[in-house]
Design a protein around this motif. Structure first.
Motif, PDB file in Angstrom:
ATOM      1  N   GLY A 209       0.659  -1.466  -0.224  1.00 16.16           N
ATOM      2  CA  GLY A 209       0.246   0.208  -0.136  1.00 16.16           C
ATOM      3  C   GLY A 209       0.765   1.170  -0.076  1.00 16.16           C
ATOM      4  O   GLY A 209       0.720   2.776   0.901  1.00 16.16           O
ATOM      5  N   GLY A 210       2.071   1.022  -0.453  1.00 17.21           N
ATOM      6  CA  GLY A 210       2.643   1.973  -0.651  1.00 17.21           C
ATOM      7  C   GLY A 210       2.343   3.464  -1.445  1.00 17.21           C
ATOM      8  O   GLY A 210       1.825   3.551  -2.345  1.00 17.21           O
ATOM      9  N   ALA A 211       3.256   4.843  -1.245  1.00 15.82           N
ATOM     10  CA  ALA A 211       2.594   5.092  -2.282  1.00 15.82           C
ATOM     11  C   ALA A 211       2.885   5.794  -3.827  1.00 15.82           C
ATOM     12  O   ALA A 211       2.979   6.382  -4.710  1.00 15.82           O
ATOM     13  CB  ALA A 211       3.573   6.782  -1.726  1.00 15.82           C
ATOM     14  N   GLY A 212       3.865   4.445  -3.792  1.00 18.78           N
ATOM     15  CA  GLY A 212       3.753   4.428  -5.967  1.00 18.78           C
ATOM     16  C   GLY A 212       5.075   5.092  -6.385  1.00 18.78           C
ATOM     17  O   GLY A 212       5.324   5.603  -7.113  1.00 18.78           O
ATOM     18  N   GLU A 213       6.660   5.941  -4.993  1.00 24.87           N
ATOM     19  CA  GLU A 213       7.390   6.759  -5.387  1.00 24.87           C
ATOM     20  C   GLU A 213       8.334   5.855  -6.475  1.00 24.87           C
ATOM     21  O   GLU A 213       9.262   5.839  -6.887  1.00 24.87           O
ATOM     22  CB  GLU A 213       7.883   7.128  -5.296  1.00 24.87           C
ATOM     23  N   GLY A 214       8.173   3.840  -6.568  1.00 26.59           N
ATOM     24  CA  GLY A 214       9.172   4.248  -6.738  1.00 26.59           C
ATOM     25  C   GLY A 214      10.488   3.126  -6.085  1.00 26.59           C
ATOM     26  O   GLY A 214      10.408   3.552  -4.257  1.00 26.59           O
ATOM     27  N   THR A 215      11.338   2.269  -6.308  1.00 24.98           N
ATOM     28  CA  THR A 215      11.778   1.983  -5.134  1.00 24.98           C
ATOM     29  C   THR A 215      13.670   2.419  -5.152  1.00 24.98           C
ATOM     30  O   THR A 215      12.741   3.395  -4.872  1.00 24.98           O
ATOM     31  CB  THR A 215      12.755   0.495  -5.415  1.00 24.98           C
ATOM     32  N   LEU A 216      13.987   2.586  -3.948  1.00 24.98           N
ATOM     33  CA  LEU A 216      14.972   3.645  -3.412  1.00 24.98           C
ATOM     34  C   LEU A 216      15.971   3.848  -4.472  1.00 24.98           C
ATOM     35  O   LEU A 216      17.038   4.489  -4.853  1.00 24.98           O
ATOM     36  CB  LEU A 216      15.006   2.748  -1.797  1.00 24.98           C
ATOM     37  N   ALA A 217      15.968   2.057  -5.176  1.00 22.03           N
ATOM     38  CA  ALA A 217      17.388   2.122  -6.190  1.00 22.03           C
ATOM     39  C   ALA A 217      16.558   2.734  -7.355  1.00 22.03           C
ATOM     40  O   ALA A 217      17.293   3.603  -7.852  1.00 22.03           O
ATOM     41  CB  ALA A 217      17.667   1.065  -6.352  1.00 22.03           C
ATOM     42  N   GLU A 218      15.402   2.853  -7.608  1.00 19.44           N
ATOM     43  CA  GLU A 218      14.479   3.439  -8.935  1.00 19.44           C
ATOM     44  C   GLU A 218      14.721   5.203  -8.864  1.00 19.44           C
ATOM     45  O   GLU A 218      15.047   5.460  -9.702  1.00 19.44           O
ATOM     46  CB  GLU A 218      13.467   3.422  -8.986  1.00 19.44           C
ATOM     47  N   ARG A 219      14.196   4.904  -7.756  1.00 23.93           N
ATOM     48  CA  ARG A 219      14.658   6.761  -6.835  1.00 23.93           C
ATOM     49  C   ARG A 219      16.199   7.766  -7.478  1.00 23.93           C
ATOM     50  O   ARG A 219      16.440   8.709  -7.620  1.00 23.93           O
ATOM     51  CB  ARG A 219      13.696   6.847  -6.071  1.00 23.93           C
ATOM     52  N   GLY A 220      17.038   6.726  -6.901  1.00 23.31           N
ATOM     53  CA  GLY A 220      18.178   6.726  -7.005  1.00 23.31           C
ATOM     54  C   GLY A 220      18.838   7.120  -8.278  1.00 23.31           C
ATOM     55  O   GLY A 220      19.435   7.948  -9.211  1.00 23.31           O
ATOM     56  N   ASP A 221      18.081   5.666  -9.644  1.00 27.38           N
ATOM     57  CA  ASP A 221      18.537   6.053 -10.584  1.00 27.38           C
ATOM     58  C   ASP A 221      18.061   7.747 -11.227  1.00 27.38           C
ATOM     59  O   ASP A 221      18.930   7.972 -12.717  1.00 27.38           O
ATOM     60  CB  ASP A 221      17.578   4.743 -11.649  1.00 27.38           C
ATOM     61  N   LYS A 222      16.916   7.929 -10.440  1.00 29.40           N
ATOM     62  CA  LYS A 222      16.426   9.224 -11.833  1.00 29.40           C
ATOM     63  C   LYS A 222      17.301  10.097 -11.071  1.00 29.40           C
ATOM     64  O   LYS A 222      17.664  10.988 -11.819  1.00 29.40           O
ATOM     65  CB  LYS A 222      15.156   9.582 -10.777  1.00 29.40           C
ATOM     66  N   LEU A 223      17.798  10.269  -9.662  1.00 29.99           N
ATOM     67  CA  LEU A 223      18.466  11.178  -9.240  1.00 29.99           C
ATOM     68  C   LEU A 223      19.565  11.388  -9.962  1.00 29.99           C
ATOM     69  O   LEU A 223      21.023  11.937 -10.173  1.00 29.99           O
ATOM     70  CB  LEU A 223      18.539  11.142  -7.709  1.00 29.99           C
ATOM     71  N   PHE A 224      20.340   9.817 -10.375  1.00 32.52           N
ATOM     72  CA  PHE A 224      21.933   9.649 -10.622  1.00 32.52           C
ATOM     73  C   PHE A 224      21.641  10.575 -12.225  1.00 32.52           C
ATOM     74  O   PHE A 224      22.830  10.981 -12.720  1.00 32.52           O
ATOM     75  CB  PHE A 224      21.603   8.342 -10.904  1.00 32.52           C
ATOM     76  N   HIS A 225      20.788  10.185 -12.833  1.00 31.60           N
ATOM     77  CA  HIS A 225      20.780  11.189 -13.712  1.00 31.60           C
ATOM     78  C   HIS A 225      19.499  12.942 -14.062  1.00 31.60           C
ATOM     79  O   HIS A 225      20.638  13.547 -14.789  1.00 31.60           O
ATOM     80  CB  HIS A 225      19.610  10.416 -15.426  1.00 31.60           C
ATOM     81  N   ASP A 226      19.354  12.863 -12.957  1.00 28.12           N
ATOM     82  CA  ASP A 226      18.915  14.760 -13.318  1.00 28.12           C
ATOM     83  C   ASP A 226      20.602  15.115 -12.106  1.00 28.12           C
ATOM     84  O   ASP A 226      20.510  16.494 -13.080  1.00 28.12           O
ATOM     85  CB  ASP A 226      17.713  14.198 -11.929  1.00 28.12           C
ATOM     86  N   LEU A 227      20.778  14.908 -11.532  1.00 28.01           N
ATOM     87  CA  LEU A 227      22.049  15.472 -11.212  1.00 28.01           C
ATOM     88  C   LEU A 227      23.261  15.325 -12.531  1.00 28.01           C
ATOM     89  O   LEU A 227      24.688  15.565 -12.464  1.00 28.01           O
ATOM     90  CB  LEU A 227      22.816  14.878  -9.886  1.00 28.01           C
ATOM     91  N   ALA A 228      23.375  14.719 -13.584  1.00 24.09           N
ATOM     92  CA  ALA A 228      24.038  13.993 -14.896  1.00 24.09           C
ATOM     93  C   ALA A 228      25.367  13.403 -14.535  1.00 24.09           C
ATOM     94  O   ALA A 228      26.192  13.551 -14.799  1.00 24.09           O
ATOM     95  CB  ALA A 228      24.286  15.880 -15.017  1.00 24.09           C
ATOM     96  N   CYS A 229      25.339  13.227 -13.056  1.00 23.77           N
ATOM     97  CA  CYS A 229      26.301  11.831 -13.279  1.00 23.77           C
ATOM     98  C   CYS A 229      26.320  10.817 -14.388  1.00 23.77           C
ATOM     99  O   CYS A 229      27.949  10.459 -14.881  1.00 23.77           O
ATOM    100  CB  CYS A 229      25.655  11.075 -11.936  1.00 23.77           C
TER     101      CYS A 229
END
Length: 326
Positions: A209-229
């Motif tokens: 019943g989570g909020a559906g924001e994705g797993t911790l790794a998936e959110r890290g994946d998005k952040l990795f690309h948002d920061l242009a890493c």
């Protein structure tokens, strides 16, 4: 109304009975020798008291080598029992099983923020299944805190700038107090929460019943690309930074010949202080992300790198790399 005032919290984890056994042994030893010594002091004070002024002062007793050996060997033996027992219990507490359920904890004045691998976030609450080992990886955003669950006999300092771990295996379904046991500021007493131990089906239902924001790794994946890493860290190692694919847990060589194992603390330092340890063959050009990412985001990035989720990424073109490099 019946009032209950237990002297000890209930035992609700696999280790709690073992901790209590050692504790009660120490109490028993202390009480026994305290009473023994106090009793002997009173007995000898009465028996050998000087009854009148005419009583002669007794001569000093002869040396009792056997007695000295006895009162040296017995305390040594008891001390070694306590040491071996305590060390064994300590290593057990500090060695979580490999299949433990992992939860990240970020402490801050004055709250606990917990993140599950599946993506669920909690504030001052932790939901876990009964009978499953749970490993907490913790850090602090500000000052030293201490994660304390009395029913689990678990207490571990949470320190800014590094990661500490603790683990437990709950054995009883229920709701248990969570405290900060290290004074951390004016609202320290309000830094409390609850640990909910649930039956596995109920836990799975709660997890779903989570909020559906994705797993911790998936959110890290998005952040990795948002920061242009990804512009510098190409999977094939052709970028201006080393490849991060499959790097977690391996040993890398640094400039100067030293080697370091890639773990959580190393990755954290590389993100916040990238000039501290430079991988051999690469230039010290990575900027610091100190102040640009939060503790929560650091955990997401680290979990993404641990998951080796970059296998399907395509190397950035040279033009893109120059444009997006930080």
């Amino acid at each position: 109304m019946k009032l209950s005032l237990p002297l000890f919290p209930e035992q609700a984890s696999a280790i709690s009975s073992q901790v209590d056994a050692l504790y009660f042994f120490l109490i028993a030893i202390s009480v026994f020798f305290s009473l023994l010594i106090a009793g002997l002091v009173i007995y000898f004070a009465v028996k050998y008291r000087r009854r009148t002024e005419a009583d002669p002062i007794p001569a000093p007793p002869a040396e009792g080598t056997a007695l000295e050996i006895v009162w040296s060997v017995i305390p040594l033996g008891i001390s070694m029992i306590i040491f071996v027992w305590g060390a064994s219990l300590y290593f057990k507490i500090k060695s979580p099983p490999n299949d433990a359920l992992e939860v990240y904890v970020v402490a801050k004045q004055w709250m606990w923020e917990l993140q599950h691998m599946e993506g669920q976030r909690e504030i001052n609450e932790l939901h876990i299944p009964i009978g499953r080992s749970v490993r907490l990886k913790m850090t602090s955003e500000d000052v030293v805190h201490s994660f304390f669950v009395p029913a689990f006999r678990t207490k571990q300092d949470v320190v800014p700038g590094r990661y500490t771990t603790t683990w437990f295996r709950p054995t009883k379904v229920g709701k248990y107090h969570l405290f900060c046991s290290q004074y951390c500021g004016t609202k320290h007493s309000g830094m409390i929460g609850w640990v909910y131990v649930m039956e596995p089906p109920e836990y799975e239902a709660w997890l779903g019943g989570g909020a559906g924001e994705g797993t911790l790794a998936e959110r890290g994946d998005k952040l990795f690309h948002d920061l242009a890493c990804a512009n510098c860290h190409h999977p094939d190692g052709s970028g201006r930074g080393p490849s991060l694919e499959g790097i977690y847990g391996t040993s890398v060589e640094l400039e100067g010949g030293a080697k370091v194992v890639v773990g959580d603390d190393y990755l954290r330092e590389s993100i916040l202080s990238p000039q501290a340890k430079i991988v051999k063959g690469y230039q010290p050009i990575m900027p610091t992300f100190q102040g640009l990412v939060t503790e929560d985001q650091l955990l997401q990035l680290i979990e993404y790198i641990k998951s080796a989720g970059m296998k399907n990424d395509k190397p950035a073109t040279k033009t893109t790399a120059k444009k997006g490099a930080r």
